[in-house]
Design a protein around this motif. Sequence first.
Motif, PDB file in Angstrom:
ATOM      1  N   TYR A 174      13.997  -0.463  50.292  1.00 52.58           N
ATOM      2  CA  TYR A 174      15.197   0.109  51.015  1.00 52.58           C
ATOM      3  C   TYR A 174      15.888  -1.048  51.010  1.00 52.58           C
ATOM      4  O   TYR A 174      17.184  -0.944  51.057  1.00 52.58           O
ATOM      5  N   LEU A 175      15.527  -2.382  51.819  1.00 51.10           N
ATOM      6  CA  LEU A 175      16.348  -3.273  52.008  1.00 51.10           C
ATOM      7  C   LEU A 175      16.960  -3.953  50.776  1.00 51.10           C
ATOM      8  O   LEU A 175      18.116  -4.322  50.945  1.00 51.10           O
ATOM      9  N   ILE A 176      16.142  -4.126  49.836  1.00 55.67           N
ATOM     10  CA  ILE A 176      16.997  -4.772  48.609  1.00 55.67           C
ATOM     11  C   ILE A 176      17.848  -4.159  47.968  1.00 55.67           C
ATOM     12  O   ILE A 176      18.947  -4.344  47.528  1.00 55.67           O
ATOM     13  N   SER A 177      17.698  -2.760  48.074  1.00 52.95           N
ATOM     14  CA  SER A 177      18.782  -1.780  47.449  1.00 52.95           C
ATOM     15  C   SER A 177      19.971  -1.796  48.443  1.00 52.95           C
ATOM     16  O   SER A 177      20.974  -1.731  47.996  1.00 52.95           O
ATOM     17  N   ALA A 178      19.774  -1.750  49.678  1.00 56.21           N
ATOM     18  CA  ALA A 178      21.108  -1.851  50.431  1.00 56.21           C
ATOM     19  C   ALA A 178      21.704  -3.211  50.263  1.00 56.21           C
ATOM     20  O   ALA A 178      22.941  -3.470  50.355  1.00 56.21           O
ATOM     21  N   LEU A 179      21.077  -4.517  50.176  1.00 57.49           N
ATOM     22  CA  LEU A 179      21.622  -5.768  49.729  1.00 57.49           C
ATOM     23  C   LEU A 179      22.257  -5.851  48.499  1.00 57.49           C
ATOM     24  O   LEU A 179      23.376  -6.310  48.359  1.00 57.49           O
ATOM     25  N   ALA A 180      21.649  -5.006  47.487  1.00 58.26           N
ATOM     26  CA  ALA A 180      22.237  -4.838  46.166  1.00 58.26           C
ATOM     27  C   ALA A 180      23.626  -4.037  46.001  1.00 58.26           C
ATOM     28  O   ALA A 180      24.530  -4.590  45.229  1.00 58.26           O
ATOM     29  N   GLY A 181      23.580  -3.092  47.139  1.00 56.29           N
ATOM     30  CA  GLY A 181      24.918  -2.313  46.973  1.00 56.29           C
ATOM     31  C   GLY A 181      26.063  -3.219  47.630  1.00 56.29           C
ATOM     32  O   GLY A 181      27.189  -3.223  47.268  1.00 56.29           O
ATOM     33  N   SER A 182      25.526  -4.009  48.859  1.00 58.30           N
ATOM     34  CA  SER A 182      26.673  -4.730  49.374  1.00 58.30           C
ATOM     35  C   SER A 182      26.813  -5.852  48.547  1.00 58.30           C
ATOM     36  O   SER A 182      28.469  -6.295  48.406  1.00 58.30           O
ATOM     37  N   THR A 183      26.341  -6.333  47.524  1.00 56.45           N
ATOM     38  CA  THR A 183      26.533  -7.549  46.619  1.00 56.45           C
ATOM     39  C   THR A 183      27.584  -6.966  45.500  1.00 56.45           C
ATOM     40  O   THR A 183      28.486  -7.776  45.582  1.00 56.45           O
ATOM     41  N   LEU A 184      27.404  -5.965  45.090  1.00 52.80           N
ATOM     42  CA  LEU A 184      28.273  -5.348  44.036  1.00 52.80           C
ATOM     43  C   LEU A 184      29.538  -4.939  44.730  1.00 52.80           C
ATOM     44  O   LEU A 184      30.690  -5.260  44.302  1.00 52.80           O
ATOM     45  N   SER A 185      29.777  -4.709  45.928  1.00 54.73           N
ATOM     46  CA  SER A 185      31.058  -4.548  46.802  1.00 54.73           C
ATOM     47  C   SER A 185      31.698  -5.819  46.946  1.00 54.73           C
ATOM     48  O   SER A 185      32.794  -6.173  46.739  1.00 54.73           O
ATOM     49  N   TYR A 186      30.756  -6.789  46.861  1.00 52.34           N
ATOM     50  CA  TYR A 186      31.209  -7.997  47.363  1.00 52.34           C
ATOM     51  C   TYR A 186      31.986  -8.859  46.297  1.00 52.34           C
ATOM     52  O   TYR A 186      32.723  -9.273  46.145  1.00 52.34           O
ATOM     53  N   VAL A 187      31.336  -8.429  44.989  1.00 50.45           N
ATOM     54  CA  VAL A 187      31.834  -8.886  43.616  1.00 50.45           C
ATOM     55  C   VAL A 187      33.019  -8.007  43.008  1.00 50.45           C
ATOM     56  O   VAL A 187      33.926  -8.794  42.714  1.00 50.45           O
ATOM     57  N   LEU A 188      32.857  -7.100  43.268  1.00 50.80           N
ATOM     58  CA  LEU A 188      33.978  -6.112  42.474  1.00 50.80           C
ATOM     59  C   LEU A 188      34.987  -5.498  43.642  1.00 50.80           C
ATOM     60  O   LEU A 188      36.161  -5.239  43.021  1.00 50.80           O
ATOM     61  N   ALA A 189      34.752  -5.273  44.782  1.00 51.17           N
ATOM     62  CA  ALA A 189      35.891  -4.830  45.493  1.00 51.17           C
ATOM     63  C   ALA A 189      36.886  -5.877  46.041  1.00 51.17           C
ATOM     64  O   ALA A 189      36.559  -7.190  45.998  1.00 51.17           O
ATOM     65  N   ALA A 251      19.611  -1.410  41.461  1.00 50.64           N
ATOM     66  CA  ALA A 251      18.337  -2.367  42.023  1.00 50.64           C
ATOM     67  C   ALA A 251      17.377  -1.219  42.470  1.00 50.64           C
ATOM     68  O   ALA A 251      16.096  -1.790  41.975  1.00 50.64           O
ATOM     69  N   GLY A 252      17.495  -0.281  43.039  1.00 50.55           N
ATOM     70  CA  GLY A 252      16.290   1.010  43.261  1.00 50.55           C
ATOM     71  C   GLY A 252      15.356   1.020  42.154  1.00 50.55           C
ATOM     72  O   GLY A 252      14.001   1.077  42.150  1.00 50.55           O
ATOM     73  N   ALA A 253      16.171   1.317  40.919  1.00 49.65           N
ATOM     74  CA  ALA A 253      15.452   1.776  39.879  1.00 49.65           C
ATOM     75  C   ALA A 253      14.656   0.519  39.426  1.00 49.65           C
ATOM     76  O   ALA A 253      13.350   0.942  38.892  1.00 49.65           O
ATOM     77  N   ALA A 254      15.307  -0.673  39.312  1.00 51.45           N
ATOM     78  CA  ALA A 254      14.604  -1.789  38.716  1.00 51.45           C
ATOM     79  C   ALA A 254      13.490  -2.244  39.645  1.00 51.45           C
ATOM     80  O   ALA A 254      12.265  -2.322  38.929  1.00 51.45           O
ATOM     81  N   ILE A 255      13.569  -2.032  40.856  1.00 53.07           N
ATOM     82  CA  ILE A 255      12.406  -2.436  41.673  1.00 53.07           C
ATOM     83  C   ILE A 255      11.341  -1.441  41.703  1.00 53.07           C
ATOM     84  O   ILE A 255      10.115  -1.666  41.611  1.00 53.07           O
ATOM     85  N   ALA A 256      11.772  -0.122  41.311  1.00 51.97           N
ATOM     86  CA  ALA A 256      10.510   1.029  41.237  1.00 51.97           C
ATOM     87  C   ALA A 256       9.825   0.710  39.984  1.00 51.97           C
ATOM     88  O   ALA A 256       8.630   1.178  39.993  1.00 51.97           O
ATOM     89  N   TYR A 257      10.671   0.561  39.178  1.00 53.45           N
ATOM     90  CA  TYR A 257       9.799   0.509  37.678  1.00 53.45           C
ATOM     91  C   TYR A 257       8.976  -0.640  37.883  1.00 53.45           C
ATOM     92  O   TYR A 257       7.939  -0.864  37.258  1.00 53.45           O
ATOM     93  N   GLY A 258       9.090  -1.955  38.247  1.00 53.45           N
ATOM     94  CA  GLY A 258       8.167  -2.854  38.619  1.00 53.45           C
ATOM     95  C   GLY A 258       6.969  -2.599  39.211  1.00 53.45           C
ATOM     96  O   GLY A 258       6.157  -3.087  39.140  1.00 53.45           O
ATOM     97  N   MET A 259       7.473  -1.779  40.336  1.00 50.31           N
ATOM     98  CA  MET A 259       6.306  -1.415  41.258  1.00 50.31           C
ATOM     99  C   MET A 259       5.368  -0.374  40.812  1.00 50.31           C
ATOM    100  O   MET A 259       4.077  -0.817  40.811  1.00 50.31           O
ATOM    101  N   VAL A 260       5.676   0.562  39.956  1.00 51.75           N
ATOM    102  CA  VAL A 260       4.899   1.654  39.444  1.00 51.75           C
ATOM    103  C   VAL A 260       4.449   1.444  38.178  1.00 51.75           C
ATOM    104  O   VAL A 260       3.358   2.229  37.647  1.00 51.75           O
ATOM    105  N   HIS A 261       4.865   0.427  37.449  1.00 50.93           N
ATOM    106  CA  HIS A 261       4.398   0.023  36.147  1.00 50.93           C
ATOM    107  C   HIS A 261       3.734  -1.076  35.998  1.00 50.93           C
ATOM    108  O   HIS A 261       3.292  -1.696  35.003  1.00 50.93           O
TER     109      HIS A 261
END
Length: 295
Positions: A174-189, A251-261
Amino acid sequence: MTEQQGQQPPPAGLAVCYRHRDRETGIRCTRCERPICPECMISASVGYQCPSCVQGASAASRASAPRTLAGGSLVADTRLITKIILALNVAVFIAVLSAGDRLVTDLGMLGHAWDPSRGGWDFIGVADGQWYRMLTSAFLHQEIWHIGFNMLGLWFLGPQLEAALGRLRFVALYLISALAGSTLSYVLAAPNQLSLGASGAIFGLFGATAVLMRRMRYDMRPIGVLLAINLLITFTWSGIAWQAHIGGLVAGAAIAYGMVHAPRSRRTAVQVATCAVVLAVIVVACVIRTQQLVG
């Protein structure tokens, strides 16, 4: 050879405690048969056991305990973290209603902007050292419909992921996904574009749910349709920070993939490494963007 003062060896032929060599005993551990004194005797279902055997049995029990798909501990309440996050969002929403726009200005996601209300040329934002905005903004909401939709998504997706991943892994997701969302906003917005809301984290849960359902070989159509609808809203409604949605989703998809696989033999190491890699990308992107804005 000299003996330590105050510790005389017991008479020859008598058993001595394996931990206290100056104490004779007639009791032995029922598991390993090592002699143990009264201080070292631990009651068991049959006889007594030594501290070493009891500790070994506890460790073996923890190792063989049932685990979630991602290796987390099984718990009775699989909604606890979801409820805590929801409560935090609601509490901050009430605080915003009470404090007004100033709280949003101080804690919202803002890359780099001049705030004339502070007097003089006073710049604020992530580029000016206010890194906390990348996380605090994910708990801010101003409109009832905004927090309503986000918390509905949290309540719908959170418990299933919390049950499958375990509490600690769910918090990281949850927290890393939130940070990733803010990061892409920071980079592109635009540098002075203010944004807020838990949408980046919620889209991270969407991405993680899709990965989990794929891993479990469930029907992907329900989550696919729901995700498509949310993406359609993201790119058609005005005033939505689509960058945060996409950043959280990836980010959420990448983290989940690493966790469940992750392979069971190196599961924790792979999961920690996955989160570390995503965090490293976030940090590098933020450093580069900051240099562009203030360099």
